[in-house]
Each structure stands twice: as structure tokens, then as C-alpha cells.
Design a protein around this motif. Structure first.
Motif, PDB file in Angstrom:
ATOM      1  N   LEU B  18      17.178  72.796  27.063  1.00 50.90           N
ATOM      2  CA  LEU B  18      16.331  71.534  26.726  1.00 50.90           C
ATOM      3  C   LEU B  18      15.420  71.781  25.620  1.00 50.90           C
ATOM      4  N   PHE B  19      14.519  72.929  25.693  1.00 50.50           N
ATOM      5  CA  PHE B  19      13.793  73.047  24.477  1.00 50.50           C
ATOM      6  C   PHE B  19      14.339  73.319  23.277  1.00 50.50           C
ATOM      7  N   THR B  20      15.401  74.131  23.293  1.00 54.07           N
ATOM      8  CA  THR B  20      16.327  74.124  21.927  1.00 54.07           C
ATOM      9  C   THR B  20      16.523  72.928  21.518  1.00 54.07           C
ATOM     10  N   MET B  21      17.208  72.274  22.400  1.00 54.86           N
ATOM     11  CA  MET B  21      17.650  70.917  21.963  1.00 54.86           C
ATOM     12  C   MET B  21      16.768  69.923  21.387  1.00 54.86           C
ATOM     13  N   ASN B  22      15.381  70.129  22.112  1.00 53.09           N
ATOM     14  CA  ASN B  22      14.424  69.031  21.535  1.00 53.09           C
ATOM     15  C   ASN B  22      14.030  69.626  20.409  1.00 53.09           C
ATOM     16  N   GLN B  23      13.859  70.769  19.958  1.00 47.98           N
ATOM     17  CA  GLN B  23      13.532  71.245  18.711  1.00 47.98           C
ATOM     18  C   GLN B  23      14.602  70.803  17.921  1.00 47.98           C
ATOM     19  N   LEU B  24      15.645  70.886  17.954  1.00 48.69           N
ATOM     20  CA  LEU B  24      16.954  70.333  17.016  1.00 48.69           C
ATOM     21  C   LEU B  24      16.710  68.910  16.839  1.00 48.69           C
ATOM     22  N   TYR B  25      16.683  68.277  17.969  1.00 44.51           N
ATOM     23  CA  TYR B  25      16.419  66.782  17.873  1.00 44.51           C
ATOM     24  C   TYR B  25      15.290  66.443  16.912  1.00 44.51           C
ATOM     25  N   LEU B 149       9.003  65.295  26.210  1.00 46.89           N
ATOM     26  CA  LEU B 149       9.815  65.869  25.170  1.00 46.89           C
ATOM     27  C   LEU B 149      10.164  64.540  24.428  1.00 46.89           C
ATOM     28  N   PRO B 150      10.397  64.580  23.263  1.00 47.98           N
ATOM     29  CA  PRO B 150      10.980  63.366  22.577  1.00 47.98           C
ATOM     30  C   PRO B 150      12.727  63.220  23.001  1.00 47.98           C
TER      31      PRO B 150
END
Lengths: 465, 343
Positions: B18-25, B149-150
Motif C-alpha cells: 500500500l505504501f509503495t503503491m501510494n508513492q507510485l501514485y 493516503l491519496p
């Protein structure tokens, strides 16, 4: 409550936990309560219809089993079918019939005062559970299955929430033994079910709903839209409806899997078909087999003369069109499919060939035909459908072409995944993938689901049927 | 035990994912999505971190009258009037306290603000605005701007986890509010918006009010629908939003200025009558005293803008010509200076 909602994301794990917390004999009540709650969350009033349908068919099954007289059995069957179809007719077709009666009467008598349409709300899922209960009564009548004695289990067969509102239309002898089976919590079921739910949500929210934005804009302004966009719009709609319905079904199958229930597959890469006949073997399979078993075979199937067979095909496809909705567009959609199936039979189109070029050509023709016929399905009326086809030929100017790249990329991704999972479903296909690659697939799917789901959420297309 | 291990591993993986995806997003689609669903935030991004104050406004801030020689915003005029304080602007059409609240939550932590000026539009408390179709967009924006988280905010939007309602549903709610909200105006026959508006619409007032004509009856009707209501400080969503802004400002230690916009009370009285002014005044005084008691600096422009400054003549708006905008800016300036003197 719909599958792509936060409510369902919370509801499903809750039911799952409750289901495995209780002993087997209570589980039927957990699922029954959950299913009724699931349905009530749509519209509380219409639960009465499901209860009525349940009681009628439960009673009919028991009576059929106890009755020897052929005429009385026919009467019981007739009453059951008429009651079920009566509900369906009233809620789904009454206004359509009224509208057509008005038109005929006006044509006959100019001074005729048209009767106003009634304000009738279509109960969600009525076409699906009605067909499911009818199949039960017919199967009991034909002696294929024994009547269900336990009302709770029978009620659950009618309203099992994963497949209640849009199928798959399950047969009693597939679903009931699974509902009754004593089950243990199996990790594979969780992982299998979870994968299918994820893939189903991806198909619905990322692919179908995003394509839907483009499709809606095209269908919303047919005359003002560039021909190329109209063509793209029709192809996109083919995939929108597929991903929408396939997505729904996949979530349904995944949800049921959590309770160790294997629902029937509804789709087998239908757009890879090289004939319309083959398309129908792979599209909405549980409805197609229902029509095959309860209409096509009783009408003689392919055993009689060519004429008799042709009439059976026409009947099945027109009924299929009517089943989808009370509109002439659906009837024509069904009729055209029937004509193509008949044509293929006459010219032996379905004959196996090893020639790759010929196969490719057949695929192109089939996909084009199916896509063109979806225009009838999507259009609000016949005039709009005809206008769509006319407009494709009338605006080939370069200006006004809308070529947003994102839907194409997403669609491409889906097509690849659909082809790769054509032999086994998504969950089973992942079993053979190394765990690192599997993790990467999860990552991509979840990332796309969270970040690229369409924001204007649409209800599932098949809910209107 | 096996199931616990199975679940625990997956939970940990899910959090990492989730945190990795959030950064990617954040590095890929987020800015586009903000532009699409909450474009006002882009105005906040460009606010200089060293600003002393932010003026949050809607179209009253930037709308201009054709022919105005000076086309400045209220906030720009205010900035010019207070050279010692740097005032940044965040505005967009159709905003209300709900969106300002989301924006205030997103003020960068590094900023050392002294004031936030919040535009308070009297009409935004009315059923006509609270149940307007545009609310869907504003509610979506607010969710997009939530301090979470956006990527989750984006998914919650896809799941329609904001106050989404169809136009029909909102219309029903609006009409219900118009019907159920009783005014109890002394010696007055009409007790709610529906009754009042119907009387007007059926032209019975043409004979009573010499200022009314067939042409301006629709405008009079708009005045009733937008201005006639009982301000409910307990249940009104905009009050809740403003209260939350006050609470955030108190926590972050900057002053809040509520800039109550001026309404065209002259036109309202001319077309509808003193009963409407009675209601407006009741609400205005309640609003001012309610927030003054909470320590908010209230800038009360309600009766300050003369009819000649209003730009729109077919709809009750707070769009002023430059003269009107300058009056508002002057009033805010006075309030800020008084506050500075007190402190």
C-alpha cells in the motif's frame, strides 16, 4: 449493496467470519440472513417477491413429488411457471406491452385514448432468480431431481447472495449439494476466492467503467461524434459489457468460493470465437444452457427437420432478446443473432479448419458481427441504433477525433490477461506462476484498481435485466 | 496457527504494498487526478510558504464587471492595502465552507500563517445551495483532499464514498427543506418557501407590490429560495464545516477571519419585501454573534454593498464591481488592523 462498494467490502468478510464461527447446522441461517440483508439493501419491499417465489416453488416441488396423476402434475407445473413468469411479466414487460397495445390501437382507431404507463420499478435480479426457480420446478417435474424438503436450504438456493442479482443462473443439482456439504476453513479457498474477487473488481472498475466513460460520451452525441470514435465506441462497448458482466460473475464466483461453493463459469473468452454459434457457447453460459435445456431441447433441438430446427433457434434467440429487456432493440439483437446462427449452419461455417488465415478471417467476421449487434443492445431505441450505423459512415473528418491513450492501454492489458486465462480461470492460472511474479501481478492489479478505477461508478449493466 | 501465520504475512505485505503503491501514485497519476477532481488544491500548491495569510474565496473574489477599469481580486486589493502582510489567494467558483475546510486541512505544515480569511456566503447556508447538484463535485473534492493516503482517497472516490446523490434526490431534499422549514414571521401569511414562492409565482403579488413585474418575478423567486431560511447552528452542514475550520485554526494557532459577504438587501426588499429582510437579519445577527463568541474575527459586509455595486441583475449573487470588492477589502483590512492593535 453492490459488489464494487465499500459496504460489500465490509459485508463479505463479516459474513465469512460468522459463517466459519458457527457450526454447520447454523450456517444455512447465516447465509440466508446475509442473503436477505444483501437483497433488502436494494429495496426492502421486493424481498416479498423472492419469498413468494421461494414458497411457490418449494410447495410446487413437494406437491409434484407426491402427485402421481399426470394432469395434476402438469397443472402444478403450470401454476408454478405462470406465477413466476407472471411476476416477471408484470414488473418487466407490462409497460412494454401497454406501449405496444397503445400503438396498435392508435393505428386502428385514431381517436383511441392511450393508457398511461404505470410507475413500475424493476426488482433487481428478478430475471435471474425466476429462471433459477423455474429450472428447479421443471427438473422436479421431469424427475431429474428430488424435491427439496428443507425450506431453509431451498430458500438459500433461491437467494444465495453471491449469485442472487445477476447470476450465474445455477441448477439445483450443482448448487444444493455444495450448500449442504459440511465445510472446513480451507486456505486455498480464501486465496482462490480473493484472487477472483480482485480480478473481477479490476475488470469492472478499471476496464468496464473506464471504457464506459468513452462509450457514454459517444452514445450521448452520436451525430456530433467522429466516425472513427463511433467505431472505437462500439468496440469499447463490446469490452465494456464483457468486462462488466464477466467482472460481476468473477466476483460472484470468488465470493462463493470463500464458502466452499463452486459456482458455474459464465464466460470462456467469447471474443476469441470464430463463429456466432461458438460465441454463444462461451457467452453467458448459464443462461445459454438454460435456454438450451428448457426451450431448445423441448422444441426438438436439432433432431427434427431443418425448418423445425430453424424455428427452435429463432424462438430461443428471440426469447433471449426479450429476457434481456422490454425493448425492440433487444428483440432485434436476438433475432439477428438467430439469423447468423442459422446462416452459419446452412453454409457450414463452423466446420473445423487448420488454415490459420481462414480462422483469422472467421474471427474478424465474428467479432465484427457481434460488436455491430451490441449497438442494438446499447441504443435506447431502434431509431438511435440505426442513426448510430448511419453516423459511422458520415463523419470521417480528421477533426474531432478523440484518441485518449489510457483506455487503449487498459484494454490491451485486459485482452492479454483474458487470453492467458482462457483455459483456466484467473485464480487457477496463478497457481503455476512463481510467487515473485504472482506478487508482481497482484501489485499491478491492486495498484490499477486503487488508482485507475473510474470515478463515475456505474452500476453493473446486467442489473437492469 | 497456520491461518494466523497466513493472514499475518499477507497483512504485512499488504501494508508494504500500500505504501509503495501510494508513492507510485503520487509520482504518476495523482496530479492529474487532483486537476480533475479537486483543482482548487493546485491554487494552494502555488501559495508561497512565507505568506502571512491566505484568502480563501469563491467567485466573488475574482468576478469582474464588464467595463471595470480595475479588475483586481478582493484578495489582491487587500494585499495592496496591507503591505506589511503578504496575503496569498486560493479561490475557485462555487466553493463553500466544506471545500475551505478540506483546503485548510491541506495547508502545508511549514507555513507560519497569522490569518486565514474564509469567505462566508450567506446563501451557502440555504437549502437551495446545500442540495444543489454541484454538491457532488464539492463533496468529491473534499474527499480527494482528505489527509489520508491519496491512493486510498482516490479509491474511495471510485467507491463513491462521498455524499453522492443524484440530481433528483437532491431536488427532493431541497423541496422537503423548503416545505418543512417554518419561518414564523410575525403578521405574515406564508410560513415556508413553498408557500411564499407559490404566492409569488401565481402572480398574486403583482397587485400588492408595485416593484414587481412579470419579468422580475423569477428573480424575486430566486431571492426567496436563496435567502429565506432559518439558520440552524446545530444541523446546518456549513456551520459544521466552519466550526471545524475554527477548531483547526485554534490548534494551529492562527487567527480565523470570517468574511461574511454583502448581499443585495436593497433589491431583496424591493422585490420581496421587509419580511425577507427580517429573516436575513435574524440569520445574520445569529451568525455574527455565534462566531464572535467563538473568538472568530467577523467581518460583516452584509449590508455594506450598495445595490449599484452588484453585477448580476437576474440572479442573487455576490459578484461585485471593483467598488464593491474594494469595500470588502477595506473592511477586512480594518478588522486585521484592529486585531493587530489589540494584540
Amino acid at each position: 449493496m453492490i459488489f464494487n462498494s465499500l459496504e460489500y467490502i465490509l459485508f463479505l468478510p463479516l459474513v465469512f467470519v460468522l459463517f466459519y464461527l458457527f457450526r454447520h447446522k447454523f450456517r444455512v441461517f447465516i447465509l440466508l440472513a446475509a442473503s436477505y440483508y444483501f437483497y433488502i439493501s436494494w429495496n426492502p419491499v421486493f424481498i416479498i417477491l423472492i419469498l413468494l417465489s421461494t414458497l411457490i416453488d418449494y410447495g410446487a416441488g413437494l406437491l409434484l413429488e407426491r402427485t402421481i396423476s399426470a394432469s395434476t402434475r402438469r397443472l402444478i407445473l403450470g401454476i408454478s411457471i405462470c406465477a413466476n413468469l407472471g411476476f416477471l411479466f408484470f414488473f418487466k414487460y407490462f409497460n412494454f406491452a401497454l406501449e405496444n397495445v397503445n400503438e396498435v390501437m392508435l393505428a386502428v382507431k385514431g381517436s383511441y385514448q392511450p393508457i398511461e404507463a404505470w410507475d413500475i420499478i424493476l426488482p433487481v435480479g428478478i430475471s435471474f432468480y425466476t429462471f433459477q426457480t423455474i429450472s428447479y420446478t421443471i427438473d422436479v417435474y421431469n424427475g431429474k431431481i428430488n424435491a427439496e424438503k428443507n425450506l431453509s436450504y431451498f430458500a438459500l438456493y433461491v437467494c444465495f447472495f453471491p449469485q442472487l442479482v445477476a447470476g450465474p443462473i445455477e441448477r439445483y443439482n450443482n448448487l444444493m449439494p455444495q450448500l449442504k456439504e459440511k465445510t472446513q476453513l480451507v486456505i486455498q479457498n480464501i486465496s482462490h476466492g480473493g484472487r477472483l474477487i480482485l480480478y473481477g473488481l479490476f475488470m469492472k472498475m478499471v476496464i468496464a467503467d473506464n471504457l464506459g466513460v468513452f462509450v457514454d460520451s459517444v452514445y450521448g452525441d452520436v451525430v456530433g461524434t467522429n466516425s472513427l470514435n463511433l467505431l472505437i465506441g462500439s468496440v469499447f462497448y463490446s469490452f465494456q459489457i464483457y468486462c462488466d458482466f464477466h467482472g460481476y460473475t468473477t466476483i460472484a464466483i470468488g465470493s462463493a468460493k470463500l464458502f466452499n461453493v463452486n459456482l458455474s463459469e459464465n464466460f470462456r473468452t467469447p471474443y476469441l470465437s470464430t463463429s456466432v454459434t461458438e460465441f454463444w457457447r462461451n457467452w453467458h453460459i448459464t443462461l445459454t444452457t438454460w435456454f438450451r435445456d428448457y426451450i431448445y431441447y423441448p422444441l426438438g433441438g436439432n433432431r427434427g427437420t431443418l425448418l423445425k430446427w430453424g424455428l427452435a433457434i429463432l424462438t430461443v434467440f428471440i426469447v433471449s432478446g426479450v429476457w434481456h429487456g422490454a425493448k425492440w432493440t433487444f428483440i432485434f439483437w436476438g433475432l439477428f443473432h438467430a439469423l447468423f446462427v442459422l446462416f452459419e449452419k446452412v453454409v457450414k461455417w463452423d466446420k473445423q479448419s487448420t488454415n490459420v488465415f481462414l480462422k483469422g478471417l472467421k474471427w474478424v467476421v465474428t467479432f465484427t458481427l457481434v460488436t455491430a449487434l451490441w449497438v442494438f443492445f446499447r441504443s435506447p431505441d431502434m431509431d438511435a441504433a440505426i442513426l448510430y450505423f448511419k453516423s459511422i459512415g458520415s463523419n470521417w473528418a480528421i477533426e474531432g477525433i478523440d484518441l485518449r491513450i489510457e483506455p487503449f492501454i487498459l484494454l490491451g492489458l485486459f485482452v492479454v490477461s483474458d487470453i492467458l486465462t482462457r483455459k483456466k480461470n484467473f485464480a487457477l492460472s496463478l497457481n503455476k506462476v512463481p510467487s515473485l511474479a504472482r506478487g508482481a501481478i497482484y501489485f499491478v492489479l491492486i495498484f490499477l484498481l486503487l488508482s485507475r478505477s473510474a470515478t463515475d461508478m456505474n452500476p453493473f449493466i446486467y442489473f437492469q435485466f | 496457527m497456520k491461518i494466523v501465520k497466513y493472514t499475518a504475512i499477507r497483512m504485512i505485505l499488504a501494508v508494504v504494498f500500500l505504501f509503495t503503491m501510494n508513492q507510485l501514485y503520487l509520482n504518476t497519476f495523482w496530479k492529474d487526478d487532483i486537476n480533475k477532481h479537486a483543482d482548487t488544491l493546485e491554487n494552494l500548491w502555488v501559495v508561497p510558504l512565507e505568506s502571512d495569510a491566505i484568502y480563501f474565496g469563491e467567485s466573488s473574489n475574482f468576478h469582474i464587471q464588464e467595463g471595470d477599469s480595475i479588475k483586481h481580486r478582493i484578495s489582491y486589493a487587500l494585499d495592496s492595502l496591507l503591505p506589511s502582510i503578504s496575503i496569498a489567494t486560493v479561490d475557485n467558483a462555487g466553493l463553500h465552507a466544506g471545500t475551505y475546510l478540506s483546503l485548510v486541512k491541506n495547508i502545508p505544515k511549514e507555513m507560519n500563517l497569522k490569518f486565514v480569511v474564509i469567505t462566508v456566503n450567506y446563501r451557502s447556508f440555504s437549502a437551495n445551495w446545500r442540495y444543489a447538484p454541484f454538491e457532488n463535485y464539492l463533496a468529491k473534492s473534499a474527499l480527494m483532499l482528505e489527509p489520508s493516503l491519496p491512493i486510498l482517497n482516490k479509491y474511495m472516490i471510485s467507491l463513491k464514498q462521498y455524499d453522492y446523490q443524484s440530481d433528483e434526490e437532491r431536488n427532493v431534499q431541497m423541496k422537503l427543506a423548503w416545505k418543512n422549514e417554518k419561518f414564523a414571521i410575525p403578521n405574515f401569511d406564508y410560513d415556508n418557501v413553498i408557500e411564499w414562492d407559490s404566492a409569488m409565482a401565481w402572480h398574486t403579488w403583482l397587485e400588492v407590490n408595485p416593484n414587481l413585474t412579470e419579468e422580475n418575478i423569477p428573480l424575486a423567486s430566486h431571492y426567496i429560495k436563496n435567502f429565506a431560511f432559518n439558520l440552524d447552528t446545530v444541523n446546518n452542514e456549513r456551520i459544521e464545516d466552519l466550526n471545524a475550520i475554527v477548531s483547526i485554526a485554534n490548534n494551529k494557532d492562527y487567527k480565523v477571519i470570517f468574511n461574511l459577504l454583502g448581499e443585495n438587501f436593497e433589491e431583496a426588499e424591493r422585490l420581496v419585501g421587509s419580511e425577507l429582510i427580517y429573516l436575513m437579519e435574524k440569520n445574520r445577527s445569529l451568525l455574527v454573534s455565534y462566531y464572535a463568541d467563538k473568538g472568530v474575527i467577523m467581518v460583516d459586509n452584509f449590508y455594506q454593498i450598495p445595490d449599484s455595486c452588484f453585477v448580476d441583475r437576474n440572479w442573487p449573487t455576490e459578484h461585485y464591481n471593483y467598488q464593491g470588492k474594494k469595500i470588502v477589502a477595506e473592511n477586512i483590512k480594518k478588522a486585521i488592523i484592529e486585531n493587530e492593535l489589540h494584540n
